[in-house]
Write a protein that holds these residues in place. Structure first.
Motif, PDB file in Angstrom:
ATOM      1  N   ARG B  46       0.810  -1.217   0.000  1.00 21.53           N
ATOM      2  CA  ARG B  46       0.000   0.000   0.000  1.00 21.53           C
ATOM      3  C   ARG B  46       0.845   1.269   0.000  1.00 21.53           C
ATOM      4  N   ASN B  49       1.299   2.632  -3.884  1.00 17.94           N
ATOM      5  CA  ASN B  49       0.351   3.567  -4.511  1.00 17.94           C
ATOM      6  C   ASN B  49      -0.151   4.621  -3.521  1.00 17.94           C
ATOM      7  N   ARG B  50       0.620   4.819  -2.481  1.00 16.80           N
ATOM      8  CA  ARG B  50       0.367   5.879  -1.508  1.00 16.80           C
ATOM      9  C   ARG B  50      -0.963   5.750  -0.770  1.00 16.80           C
ATOM     10  N   MET B  51      -1.450   4.511  -0.623  1.00 18.60           N
ATOM     11  CA  MET B  51      -2.590   4.318   0.276  1.00 18.60           C
ATOM     12  C   MET B  51      -2.076   4.508   1.694  1.00 18.60           C
ATOM     13  N   VAL B  72      -3.969  10.504  -6.150  1.00 18.36           N
ATOM     14  CA  VAL B  72      -5.094  10.064  -6.977  1.00 18.36           C
ATOM     15  C   VAL B  72      -4.624   9.667  -8.373  1.00 18.36           C
ATOM     16  N   ARG B  75      -2.615   6.414  -8.216  1.00 20.87           N
ATOM     17  CA  ARG B  75      -3.430   5.208  -8.060  1.00 20.87           C
ATOM     18  C   ARG B  75      -4.126   4.828  -9.362  1.00 20.87           C
ATOM     19  N   ARG B  76      -4.529   5.857 -10.116  1.00 25.72           N
ATOM     20  CA  ARG B  76      -5.202   5.545 -11.389  1.00 25.72           C
ATOM     21  C   ARG B  76      -4.244   4.906 -12.381  1.00 25.72           C
ATOM     22  N   TYR B  80      -4.797  -2.418  -9.085  1.00 26.22           N
ATOM     23  CA  TYR B  80      -4.868  -2.891  -7.701  1.00 26.22           C
ATOM     24  C   TYR B  80      -5.920  -3.979  -7.612  1.00 26.22           C
ATOM     25  N   MET B  82      -7.560  -6.742  -4.834  1.00 25.61           N
ATOM     26  CA  MET B  82      -7.520  -7.075  -3.414  1.00 25.61           C
ATOM     27  C   MET B  82      -8.328  -8.311  -3.073  1.00 25.61           C
ATOM     28  N   GLN B  83      -8.094  -8.785  -1.849  1.00 18.79           N
ATOM     29  CA  GLN B  83      -8.853  -9.935  -1.363  1.00 18.79           C
ATOM     30  C   GLN B  83     -10.330  -9.553  -1.312  1.00 18.79           C
TER      31      GLN B  83
END
Lengths: 250, 295, 229
Positions: B46, B49-51, B72, B75-76, B80, B82-83
């Protein structure tokens, strides 16, 4: 039984459909007061509730203020404000708006909080901005609970405007308070029945609205989503529905 | 290429999730971060992508520090997965896949067209396009998740235990398909899992974490199996339990592969040279015929 | 303040009346809700019917219901029974839903293992399901308690004495202090009831971590440690 017949006779009497005290006029007033209350309370409570739900900040306040307000007796609040502000619509309106804020606020923030954290997390990870997460994910998914908050507030407003007719106001409570001193029981019953009918219609309309605003995917996927939820979050959800946005007064 | 330089992440409650990690994720390779829960592997992912932002240290993508990029936009540009798929329950399958392209301003119609093609790529029938996530099986949801991760054609794909919530049969299917997909697409994949077998199957480079976010060992699957740096890694990959040390028993005509506890693990593939294989057994790379039966 | 000292006896008497009117609905609503909630949880069809009836009853405004009660019960309009029955209806309507959800939320694994180790249906309900549903029931009961206490004063309009009398009397005399004292008395009663319920919960459910009625659902991990036992 005689009382019941007398009540229906009162309701059917054409004389009660004319003049400033006509049934349709009183119903109109009650609806008007209620809508005005909802509108003003929403302007304050919806943005506040959405902000609390979205950011998670100010939640303690958002929980405690409604809890305290719930303990306030409406009758006392309405009368106290009338004595302080003066007669007229303003005093009860202030009281009613204050009382309508908690359910709307709670509906909004608990609605947003009911949205699966993983879904919100995924939306952020995809590159949605905070506003986009709010408008495209959180609000659509919680619209049913937000509407539920409005539903509670609307029912409370219908009920409390009836009580507020202890002041010189219009609305259906007028019949009850006009009939009380002279013990005109049929008129009291007729007024009561009209209020109850209005409350049930309001409740039904909002129930319908809640169904309409639930996104189709949420309805379709409910079974599997529910299955995925853990027991404690189920209990939590149950608690939320009851504790957070139950109106205190009818 | 993604590069971590002395990255540390401490959460406000005082726990150290990632402790002074320096690491390079080579381009167009799959790097698997593996460790038990609480080892900081998801936090690592994480931070890319700077979460999550690191407490100290720097992270660069192709020489550019991510801390200087708009989160933003960043991330685009990164896929990504995820579970539990993290799909938006109120949007149909195509619209879910099209989410990022639409956010980036591509016309909805075009984005949907592309989504349909992506459904083919990840092995989803187009008939499912108008379904909602709640109407799909777990395996199908994960495929949608992968398609969504690929939708903006990113160079980097982050996968956070993407197959953790599906049953073993479907998981195996999805794993092999990811390997196939990666052969075609050549993305830089960062994959998080706690399943060491999954790591060995998918990863070009494996990073094993200790609890507390400390890197224990970095290397190819073969490296790690052959030379675990210490007892922790040996135990984690299962060499010490003999799970992976196999030997041959039976007659020379029909040799049987047996693990150190005496469990029969399988037979040799037809045409294999028992002598050669026997030597190869202590370090079965992904392709060794005996290994498939043992895992 | 001088008014309060001069009329302390009256305020105290009205407070006692208020308590006497509030307690029976809270207790009745709770006790009647248990079997109904159990039924709703056991038989899916009855759940829909019971919860719909509860929803409709809960939507009825209080003053009209108070006015209607004599017609339904055959009582006199000034009879306190009217208020008690009406408030019991609200309490029941709300608690049936709470009870049914609370019982439904009990971990099915726990129920299955209790059955497996030999609890009969009856003993399992009393010894396993009801205690585990306890924290949610308590939270519901606290809501019922607060709203019942604040509703009792509406009964003053139909002549049933409580601190609500101070509102009407203060209004006639245009005397805000009296109304303010009434509001404070009502809030204090609600507060004392709440404290009693919370303490009762601690005594009856010492195993339950303090369940703050509206906990932050964001902290999923802490959530699990809070209720997940």
């Amino acid at each position: 039984m005689n009382q019941l017949f007398a009540t229906f006779a009162w309701l059917l009497d054409p004389a009660h459909y004319a003049g400033p005290d006509a049934i349709q006029v009183r119903v109109g007033e009650q609806v008007e007061y209620t809508l005005l209350t909802l509108l003003l309370a929403s302007i304050i409570a919806l943005p506040a509730g959405l902000a609390i739900g979205h950011t998670g900040r100010g939640r303690t306040l958002g929980v405690q203020i409604p809890a305290v307000l719930r303990a306030l007796p409406t009758l006392g609040l309405v009368i106290l404000l009338a004595l302080m502000v003066g007669l007229g619509l303003l005093a009860p309106l202030i009281a009613l708006v204050i009382l309508a804020i908690p359910p709307i606020l709670a509906g909004a923030y608990s609605g947003l909080e009911s949205v699966d954290r993983e879904t919100v997390d995924a939306a952020r990870a995809l590159g949605m901005t905070g506003w986009q997460v709010l408008w495209k994910v959180e609000i659509p998914l919680s619209l049913s609970l937000i509407t539920g908050g409005l539903r509670s507030a609307a029912l409370q407003a219908v009920a409390t405007w009836t009580i507020a007719a202890i002041l010189p106001l219009g609305g259906l409570g007028r019949y009850i308070f006009d009939a009380l001193p002279v013990q005109d029981y049929p008129k009291m019953l007729a007024g009561s029945m009209l209020v109850i009918a209005l409350a049930l219609v309001t409740d039904a309309l909002f129930a319908l609205l809640q169904k309409v605003v639930t996104p189709p995917g949420v309805r379709a996927g409910r079974a599997s989503l529910v299955r995925a939820k853990t027991t404690h979050s189920h209990a939590r959800a149950a608690l939320f529905r009851h504790a957070s946005f139950i109106r205190n007064e009818r | 290429m993604i590069e971590f330089r002395s990255v540390t992440k401490q959460f406000p409650d005082g726990t150290t999730a990632v402790d002074n990690v320096s690491l390079v994720f080579p381009s167009r390779k799959t790097t698997v971060l593996v460790g038990s829960s609480g080892s900081g592997k998801t936090t690592m992912l994480r931070m890319i992508n700077r979460m999550v932002d690191p407490t100290s240290g720097s992270i660069e993508i192709d020489g550019e520090r991510v801390s200087t990029l708009d989160p933003v936009k960043l991330r685009r540009s990164i896929g990504y997965v995820m579970q539990n798929s993290g799909l938006l329950p109120h949007r149909t399958v195509v619209d879910n896949i099209a989410t990022v392209p639409v956010l980036r301003g591509i016309k909805k119609k075009e984005a949907r067209q592309r989504s349909l093609r992506l459904m083919d790529t990840v092995g989803l029938e187009r008939a499912l396009a108008e379904r909602y996530p709640g109407q799909l099986s777990g395996g199908q949801q994960q495929r949608v998740g992968v398609a969504r991760g690929l939708a903006a054609d990113p160079n980097i794909l982050l996968m956070d235990e993407p197959f953790g919530a599906v049953d073993p049969i479907v998981r195996a299917e999805l794993q092999t398909e990811l390997v196939r997909l990666q052969r075609e697409l050549d993305k830089t994949i960062v994959f998080v899992t706690h399943d060491i077998d999954e790591a060995f199957l998918i990863g070009d480079q494996i990073v094993i974490f200790r609890p507390g976010g400390i890197v224990a060992q970095i290397g190819s699957p073969a490296d790690i199996l052959a030379n675990p740096v210490d007892a922790f890694v040996a135990s984690f990959v299962g060499v010490d339990r003999g799970k992976r040390s196999l030997h041959l028993e039976g007659t020379p005509e029909t040799p049987v592969v047996v693990d150190s506890e005496g469990r029969v693990a399988g037979v040799l593939a037809a045409g294999s040279n028992p002598l050669l294989i026997a030597e190869a057994v202590p370090q079965p790379g992904a392709g060794a015929p005996a290994q498939g039966a043992a895992t | 303040m001088t008014w309060l000292w001069a009329n302390l006896g009256l305020v105290w008497q009205l407070t006692l009346d208020h308590v006497a009117l509030s307690v029976p609905p809270i207790i009745l609503g709770f006790l009647l809700a248990l079997p109904l909630g159990w039924l709703a949880n056991r038989h899916q069809p009855s759940r829909g019917v019971l919860l719909s009836i509860g929803g409709v009853l809960y939507a009825i405004p209080s003053l009209p219901l108070f006015v209607m009660m004599p017609l339904i019960l055959g009582t006199k309009i000034l009879d306190p029974i009217n208020v008690v029955v009406a408030l019991s209806i609200y309490a029941l309507a709300l608690m049936v839903r709470v009870a049914s959800d609370a019982l439904a939320a009990v971990d099915t694994d726990v129920i299955a293992s209790s059955t497996a180790i030999g609890y009969s249906d009856w003993s399992r309900f009393w010894r396993v399901e009801l205690p585990l549903a306890g924290p949610v029931l308590l939270a519901g009961l606290r809501v019922v308690s607060v709203s019942t206490v604040s509703l009792v004063s509406v009964g003053a309009i139909v002549g049933v004495d409580s601190v609500g009398f101070l509102f009407l009397n203060g209004f006639q005399r245009a005397f805000p202090e009296e109304i303010l004292i009434g509001i404070i008395a009502s809030v204090l009663i609600a507060f004392v009831f709440d404290v009693v319920l919370v303490l009762a919960g601690r005594v009856l459910m010492p195993w339950a971590p303090v369940l703050r009625s509206r906990e932050h659902p964001r902290g999923l991990m802490t959530e699990k440690t809070v209720i997940g036992q």
